[in-house]
Enzyme design. Structure first.
Site, PDB file in Angstrom:
ATOM      1  N   ALA A  63     -29.951  17.250  -6.362  1.00 51.92           N
ATOM      2  CA  ALA A  63     -29.350  17.628  -5.087  1.00 51.92           C
ATOM      3  C   ALA A  63     -29.158  19.145  -5.049  1.00 51.92           C
ATOM      4  CB  ALA A  63     -28.001  16.931  -4.944  1.00 51.92           C
ATOM      5  N   GLY A 104     -30.322  14.159  -8.938  1.00 48.99           N
ATOM      6  CA  GLY A 104     -30.940  13.523  -7.786  1.00 48.99           C
ATOM      7  C   GLY A 104     -32.463  13.488  -7.893  1.00 48.99           C
ATOM      8  N   GLU A 107     -33.115  10.488  -9.769  1.00 51.61           N
ATOM      9  CA  GLU A 107     -32.799   9.355  -8.890  1.00 51.61           C
ATOM     10  C   GLU A 107     -33.927   9.118  -7.885  1.00 51.61           C
ATOM     11  OE1 GLU A 107     -28.904  11.135  -8.018  1.00 51.61           O
ATOM     12  OE2 GLU A 107     -28.046   9.169  -8.433  1.00 51.61           O
ATOM     13  N   GLU A 127     -25.200  15.377 -13.888  1.00 52.54           N
ATOM     14  CA  GLU A 127     -24.143  15.550 -12.881  1.00 52.54           C
ATOM     15  C   GLU A 127     -22.773  15.755 -13.507  1.00 52.54           C
ATOM     16  OE1 GLU A 127     -26.662  13.483 -12.640  1.00 52.54           O
ATOM     17  OE2 GLU A 127     -27.298  13.235 -10.547  1.00 52.54           O
TER      18      GLU A 127
HETATM   19  C1  3H9 Z   1     -27.017  15.870  -8.050  1.00 50.08           C
HETATM   20  O1  3H9 Z   1     -28.206  15.761  -8.152  1.00 50.08           O
HETATM   21  C2  3H9 Z   1     -26.151  14.878  -7.320  1.00 50.08           C
HETATM   22  C3  3H9 Z   1     -26.846  13.597  -6.975  1.00 50.08           C
HETATM   23  O2  3H9 Z   1     -26.788  12.679  -8.041  1.00 50.08           O
HETATM   24  C4  3H9 Z   1     -26.219  12.915  -5.809  1.00 50.08           C
HETATM   25  C5  3H9 Z   1     -26.202  13.624  -4.487  1.00 50.08           C
HETATM   26  C6  3H9 Z   1     -25.659  12.804  -3.385  1.00 50.08           C
HETATM   27  N1  3H9 Z   1     -29.312  23.214  -6.497  1.00 50.08           N
HETATM   28  O3  3H9 Z   1     -30.938  27.923 -13.866  1.00 50.08           O
HETATM   29  P1  3H9 Z   1     -31.958  28.837 -13.311  1.00 50.08           P
HETATM   30  C7  3H9 Z   1     -31.130  27.528  -8.621  1.00 50.08           C
HETATM   31  S1  3H9 Z   1     -26.182  17.188  -8.697  1.00 50.08           S
HETATM   32  C8  3H9 Z   1     -29.345  24.455  -6.014  1.00 50.08           C
HETATM   33  O4  3H9 Z   1     -31.674  30.274 -13.324  1.00 50.08           O
HETATM   34  P2  3H9 Z   1     -33.754  27.879 -15.350  1.00 50.08           P
HETATM   35  C9  3H9 Z   1     -30.261  28.423  -9.470  1.00 50.08           C
HETATM   36  O5  3H9 Z   1     -29.020  28.641  -8.869  1.00 50.08           O
HETATM   37  C10 3H9 Z   1     -27.451  18.237  -9.323  1.00 50.08           C
HETATM   38  N2  3H9 Z   1     -29.843  25.515  -6.694  1.00 50.08           N
HETATM   39  O6  3H9 Z   1     -33.393  28.580 -13.972  1.00 50.08           O
HETATM   40  C11 3H9 Z   1     -31.114  29.671  -9.544  1.00 50.08           C
HETATM   41  O7  3H9 Z   1     -30.958  30.355  -8.334  1.00 50.08           O
HETATM   42  P3  3H9 Z   1     -30.977  31.962  -8.296  1.00 50.08           P
HETATM   43  C12 3H9 Z   1     -27.922  17.789 -10.650  1.00 50.08           C
HETATM   44  C13 3H9 Z   1     -30.309  25.272  -7.919  1.00 50.08           C
HETATM   45  O8  3H9 Z   1     -35.221  27.821 -15.380  1.00 50.08           O
HETATM   46  C14 3H9 Z   1     -32.539  29.112  -9.573  1.00 50.08           C
HETATM   47  O9  3H9 Z   1     -32.447  27.776  -9.046  1.00 50.08           O
HETATM   48  N3  3H9 Z   1     -28.842  18.762 -11.187  1.00 50.08           N
HETATM   49  C15 3H9 Z   1     -30.288  24.001  -8.478  1.00 50.08           C
HETATM   50  O10 3H9 Z   1     -33.012  28.513 -16.461  1.00 50.08           O
HETATM   51  C16 3H9 Z   1     -33.122  29.039 -10.956  1.00 50.08           C
HETATM   52  O11 3H9 Z   1     -32.219  28.349 -11.803  1.00 50.08           O
HETATM   53  C17 3H9 Z   1     -28.456  19.741 -12.035  1.00 50.08           C
HETATM   54  O12 3H9 Z   1     -27.323  19.811 -12.422  1.00 50.08           O
HETATM   55  C18 3H9 Z   1     -29.769  22.932  -7.716  1.00 50.08           C
HETATM   56  N4  3H9 Z   1     -29.747  21.674  -8.175  1.00 50.08           N
HETATM   57  O13 3H9 Z   1     -33.163  26.402 -15.243  1.00 50.08           O
HETATM   58  C19 3H9 Z   1     -29.528  20.707 -12.467  1.00 50.08           C
HETATM   59  N5  3H9 Z   1     -30.812  24.078  -9.724  1.00 50.08           N
HETATM   60  O14 3H9 Z   1     -32.365  32.337  -8.715  1.00 50.08           O
HETATM   61  C20 3H9 Z   1     -29.028  22.102 -12.319  1.00 50.08           C
HETATM   62  C21 3H9 Z   1     -31.156  25.358  -9.915  1.00 50.08           C
HETATM   63  O15 3H9 Z   1     -30.664  32.265  -6.880  1.00 50.08           O
HETATM   64  N6  3H9 Z   1     -30.030  23.107 -12.626  1.00 50.08           N
HETATM   65  N7  3H9 Z   1     -30.856  26.095  -8.831  1.00 50.08           N
HETATM   66  O16 3H9 Z   1     -29.928  32.418  -9.266  1.00 50.08           O
HETATM   67  C22 3H9 Z   1     -30.353  23.434 -13.901  1.00 50.08           C
HETATM   68  O17 3H9 Z   1     -29.913  22.831 -14.855  1.00 50.08           O
HETATM   69  C23 3H9 Z   1     -31.280  24.601 -14.100  1.00 50.08           C
HETATM   70  O18 3H9 Z   1     -31.183  25.425 -12.975  1.00 50.08           O
HETATM   71  C24 3H9 Z   1     -32.785  24.218 -14.303  1.00 50.08           C
HETATM   72  C25 3H9 Z   1     -33.647  25.502 -14.295  1.00 50.08           C
HETATM   73  C26 3H9 Z   1     -32.902  23.517 -15.660  1.00 50.08           C
HETATM   74  C27 3H9 Z   1     -33.254  23.319 -13.197  1.00 50.08           C
END
Ligand code: 3H9
Length: 703
Positions: A63, A104, A107, A127
Site C-alpha cells: 500500500a 499489500g 496480498e 506491516e
Molecule cells: C500495506 O501494504 C498495508 C496493506 O496490508 C493494507 C492496506 C489496506 N509507500 O526505501 P527506499 C518510497 S503497508 C510509499 O529508499 P530501497 C520511499 O519512501 C506497506 N512510498 O528504497 C522512497 O521514496 P523517496 C507495506 C514507498 O530500495 C522510495 O520509495 N510495505 C513505499 O532501500 C524508495 O524507497 C512496506 O512496509 C510504500 N509502500 O527499499 C514496504 N515503499 O525516494 C516499505 C517505498 O521519495 N518499503 N516507498 O525517499 C520498503 O521496505 C523499502 O522502501 C523497499 C525499497 C524495500 C521497498
C-alpha cells in the site's frame, strides 16, 4: 490506456505490468488502473488468463504509506475490495513476482490463484513494522495457504522470505532459473494451466488453517509474547486477525481484518512508526551531497584499536564482505581482540544465525597487525582508541603520515571535537566522525559527524558505506556529544538529580520503561559504565562547571568502585542477570542531599516523566536550532536506533509533537519556577521551542 499499468494481450494472455515508480506503491491511482485493466481482461473473450507483473522487475512494495491517515487510503477502489474482485474473475490470474512483493504487494499476489518468482524474489508482510497488520486479505488468505502457524510467523516477524523458502512454504508455485526469464515462464505456466483446465483459483490448501494448533494456542502465544510486545498494539491485532482466520469463514474473517486494520491505522503507534519510516528515508538526504557527488571506492578497511568497540566496528565490514584489518599496539591485545570477534561469531552460530562455514569466511576477511605501515593502502580507516583528545590526535598524526592519499580517516569519538582531530592532519577534508554505538556489530545507529572541512565526497561515501553495512546513518554537526550524547546529558542530569531529591533509581527507570524504552537511564548508565561516564565527565569538567552537584552521586559511585554491571554494583546491585535496588545508594543519596542542602521529598511519576523527557526534548530542539541536527526526524532516529527509544512512540521529537509543544514548554516553565535555583539554572526553554509555540506550530521545525 493508463500510464500506471502497461496492458498487452499476447496469444490469449493479458499481461498487466505495474508501472508506478519507484516501487509500485498501491495508491488510489494505481489501484484504479489495476482494476480497470483486470476488468478489461476479464471481459475480453480473447483473454484466457491474466498475468500481473512489475513492469520494471520489482512487483510491488505494498500500500502507499503516504496515504495512511488520510481519506485516500480507502478511496475507491480500496485495496481489500479490489483484491476480492480479483479473486472473483473466472480466469486464472498469475502473479509474476520479480524482485519484491511486500505487504499489500504480497496480498495482491495472494489474490491471484498462482504465483511464480525468480531466484532473487523476496516476499514478506512487514506491516507490523509500521504498527499495522496486513489489511487486504493477508491475515486471512495466507493462513489458508500456509497454515496458521507459518502465516503468523511471517506477519509477527515482518521478515522477508527468499524465493527458495517461499517455494518450500507453498507461497510460490514456481521459481524460474533467471530474472530475465520470469515473464516468459509466467506465460508458459499460464498455458500449462489452461491446457489442464486448471481452476481460476485452486482450492485453499488449508480449509481449516488452525487445524494443527493446540486448543489454547492463541491464549498461550499471547501470554508468552506479551512481555516482549510491551504496549505495542500491532502484534496483538495480528494475532487477533489470524485467530479470526481459524474460526470464521473467509468473508467474515476479511471483515474482521478490516476493522482491526482501521484500528491500527488510526493508532498513535502506527502514526509514529510511519513517521520513523519516512525519517529513515529523509536522513539520507543531506545538503551538499547530490546524486552526482562522486563516491570513493571502499575495498579495504582498517580499524585502529582491537578492543570491544574496534572489534565490533570491524565485524560490520566483514559481515558485508569487505576485508578489514585490525591494528593494535601489543600482540596480546590484538590476539584478544581477534579472539573476541571469533567468539561473537560463535555465539551467532550457536543461535543458528550463521553457519560454521560463514563464520570461517568472515574470519578470513580479518587481518591483524601491529604495524601502521600495513594499513597504508586502506580506503577507510576508523580510529577506535581511548576517548582522549591527545591520544586520538596522536593516532591521526600517524595516519596522516602513513595512509595513502584519498583514504578516508574516521574517528569513532563519542563526544570530542572532530575539527580539532582533523586539524592535526594535512588533509582535514578527508576526516570525518563515525560514531558507532555499542555493541557496534548490533546497534543500527551510526552518527556521521561532518567536520567543517569534511569534503562532500567523503560524506557521500560514508553514507553509502553505512547503508552497505546495514546502519541507519544520521548526519550531525560538531559539538560536545553530537546529537545523541549531548541530549543524553540533560536527560541523565535530571535522573541523577531526582535520585538526590528523593526518587530511587528504580522509580526513575520504571517511568521510562513504562513508556516502553528498552531500559531506564540509570540502568543504561550501569550498562555503559559509571566509570565511563565519570571519565567523559572528567575530561570535560568545564562543560559541567555551571553546577555539577547533580553528578556528585555519579562521582561518588565511581570513587566507591561501583562501575555498574561490570562490577555487579552501580546504581543497582546485580546478581547474575538480576537487577536489585540497593539501600546503600539511597543512603548515599541522602547523605549527599544533606551536604548540598537538597530537600528530599517523594517525587511523582509525572514529575520524573516530565523532567527527564522535557529536558531531553528541549536539548533536541536546541540542537535543531543550532543546525547540529538537520531535521527533527534525524534526532528521533538517533534515539530510536542508539538509545532504545521505542519506535512506536516515534522518538523524542515526535513524542513532543504528540504531547503538544505548548505542554512541553509549560512543563519546562513550571519546573523553572518550582525547583528554585536549580530550576532557574537548568530549565531554560530552547528559544526555538518558544518561537514554535508562539507561532502556533505543532511540528518541530526550524523557523
Ligand atoms: C500495506 O501494504 C498495508 C496493506 O496490508 C493494507 C492496506 C489496506 N509507500 O526505501 P527506499 C518510497 S503497508 C510509499 O529508499 P530501497 C520511499 O519512501 C506497506 N512510498 O528504497 C522512497 O521514496 P523517496 C507495506 C514507498 O530500495 C522510495 O520509495 N510495505 C513505499 O532501500 C524508495 O524507497 C512496506 O512496509 C510504500 N509502500 O527499499 C514496504 N515503499 O525516494 C516499505 C517505498 O521519495 N518499503 N516507498 O525517499 C520498503 O521496505 C523499502 O522502501 C523497499 C525499497 C524495500 C521497498
Amino acid at each position: 490506456m493508463n500510464t500506471l499499468v502497461n496492458y498487452q494481450v499476447e496469444a490469449g494472455l493479458a499481461l498487466i505490468g505495474l508501472a508506478r515508480p519507484p516501487v509500485n506503491a498501491l495508491g488510489q491511482p494505481l489501484r484504479a488502473a489495476i482494476l480497470e485493466a483486470c476488468e478489461r481482461a476479464a471481459a475480453d473473450p480473447a483473454v484466457q488468463a491474466i498475468i500481473l507483473h512489475g513492469a520494471r522487475g520489482l512487483f510491488c512494495a505494498g500500500a502507499d504509506i503516504t496515504e495512511f491517515g488520510s481519506p485516500a487510503s480507502f478511496a475507491a477502489p480500496d485495496l481489500p475490495g479490489l483484491l476480492v474482485r480479483l479473486t472473483q474473475i473466472d480466469k486464472p490470474l498469475i502473479a509474476a513476482i520479480g524482485s519484491l512483493a511486500l505487504g499489500g504487494g504480497l496480498e495482491l499476489a495472494l489474490a491471484c490463484g498462482y504465483r511464480i518468482g525468480e531466484p532473487k524474489t523476496r516476499v514478506g508482510l512487514p506491516e507490523i513494522n509500521l504498527g499495522l497488520l496486513p489489511g487486504a486479505g493477508g491475515t486471512q488468505r495466507l493462513p489458508r495457504l500456509l497454515g496458521a502457524q507459518a502465516a503468523l510467523n511471517m506477519m509477527i516477524s515482518g521478515q522477508q522470505v527468499g524465493a527458495e523458502q517461499a517455494l518450500m512454504l507453498g507461497l510460490l508455485d514456481r521459481v524460474t532459473d533467471s530474472a530475465e526469464g520470469l515473464l516468459d515462464e509466467a506465460c508458459a505456466y499460464a498455458r500449462e494451466l489452461l491446457a489442464i483446465r486448471a481452476p481460476a483459483r485452486p482450492a485453499d490448501r488449508y480449509a481449516n488453517p488452525g487445524i494443527e494448533l493446540a486448543d489454547d494456542f492463541f491464549a498461550s502465544y499471547r501470554a508468552e509474547n506479551e512481555p516482549r510486545w510491551k504496549s505495542r498494539l500491532a502484534p496483538r491485532l495480528v494475532l487477533a486477525a489470524v485467530e479470526a482466520a481459524c474460526v470464521l469463514p473467509l468473508d467474515q474473517g476479511l471483515a474482521r481484518e478490516l476493522s482491526l486494520f482501521k484500528q491500527a491505522e488510526d493508532s498513535a503507534q502506527s502514526q509514529a512508526l510511519r513517521h520513523v519510516f519516512f525519517a529513515e528515508r529523509e536522513a539520507g538526504k543531506v545538503p551538499g551531497v547530490e546524486a552526482s557527488t562522486p563516491i570513493r571506492a571502499i575495498n579495504k578497511v582498517a580499524v585502529i584499536g582491537a578492543g570491544t568497540m574496534g572489534g565490533g566496528i570491524a565485524m560490520n565490514f566483514a559481515n558485508a564482505g569487505i576485508p578489514v584489518m585490525l591494528l593494535e599496539r601489543e600482540a596480546e591485545a590484538l590476539d584478544r581482540g581477534l579472539a573476541q570477534v571469533r567468539k561473537n561469531y560463535e555465539i551467532s552460530v550457536k543461535r543458528g544465525k550463521l553457519s560454521s562455514e560463514q563464520l570461517e569466511q568472515r574470519m578470513a576477511l580479518f587481518t591483524g597487525t601491529l604495524d601502521y605501515a600495513e594499513i597504508a593502502d586502506a580506503d577507510l580507516v576508523i580510529e577506535a582508541v581511548f576517548e582522549k583528545m591527545e591520544i586520538k590526535q596522536q593516532v591521526f598524526r600517524t595516519l596522516d603520515e602513513v595512509c595513502k592519499p584519498g583514504a578516508i580517516l574516521a574517528s569513532n569519538t563519542s563526544s570530542l571535537d572532530v575539527d580539532a582531530i582533523a586539524a592535526v592532519t594535512r588533509r582535514p577534508q578527508d576526516v570525518i566522525g563515525l560514531h558507532f554505538f555499542s555493541p557496534a556489530n548490533v546497534m543500527r545507529l551510526l552518527e556521521v559527524v561532518r567536520g567543517k572541512a569534511t569534503a562532500p565526497d567523503v560524506l557521500a561515501t560514508t553514507l553509502k558505506i553505512a547503508k552497505r553495512i546495514g546502519k541507519v546513518a544520521v548526519v550531525s554537526g560538531v559539538c560536545f556529544g553530537f546529537i545523541g550524547n549531548r541530549m543524553l546529558e540533560p536527560y541523565n542530569r535530571e535522573a541523577h538529580r531526582m535520585v538526590l531529591e528523593g526518587a530511587t533509581p528504580a522509580e526513575v527507570d520504571k517511568v521510562l520503561t513504562d513508556l516502553d524504552l528498552n531500559m531506564g537511564v540509570l540502568t543504561m548508565t550501569d550498562l555503559a559504565g559509571v566509570d565511563v561516564n565519570f571519565l567523559v565527565r572528567d575530561a570535560n569538567r568545564a562543560a559541567f562547571a555551571r553546577d555539577s552537584s547533580y553528578y556528585r552521586i555519579g562521582d561518588e559511585l565511581y570513587a566507591l568502585g561501583r562501575y555498574g554491571q561490570k562490577t555487579a554494583r552501580g546504581f543497582y546491585l546485580y546478581e547474575g542477570r538480576e537487577r536489585k535496588e540497593d539501600y546503600e545508594v539511597v543512603a548515599l543519596a541522602e547523605r549527599i542531599a544533606g551536604e548540598l542542602q537538597v530537600q528530599r521529598r517523594p517525587i511523582s511519576t509525572q514529575e520524573i516523566h516530565d523532567r527527564c523527557l522535557f529536558m531531553l526534548i528541549n536539548e533536541g530542539i536546541q540542537l535543531l536550532d543550532e543546525g547540529i541536527a538537520l531535521r527533527s526526524g534525524d534526532i528521533d532516529l538517533v534515539w530510536i536506533n542508539g538509545y532504545g527509544f521505542p519506535g512506536h512512540v516515534g522518538g523524542p521529537m515526535h513524542y513532543a509533537e504528540q504531547l503538544g509543544l505548548d505542554k512541553v514548554l509549560a512543563g519546562i516553565e513550571h519546573y523553572r519556577q518550582s525547583l528554585g535555583a536549580y530550576g532557574e539554572l537548568w530549565f531554560q526553554p530552547a528559544p526555538l521551542l518558544q518561537r514554535l509555540v508562539a507561532a502556533g506550530k505543532t511540528r518541530i521545525e526550524r523557523i
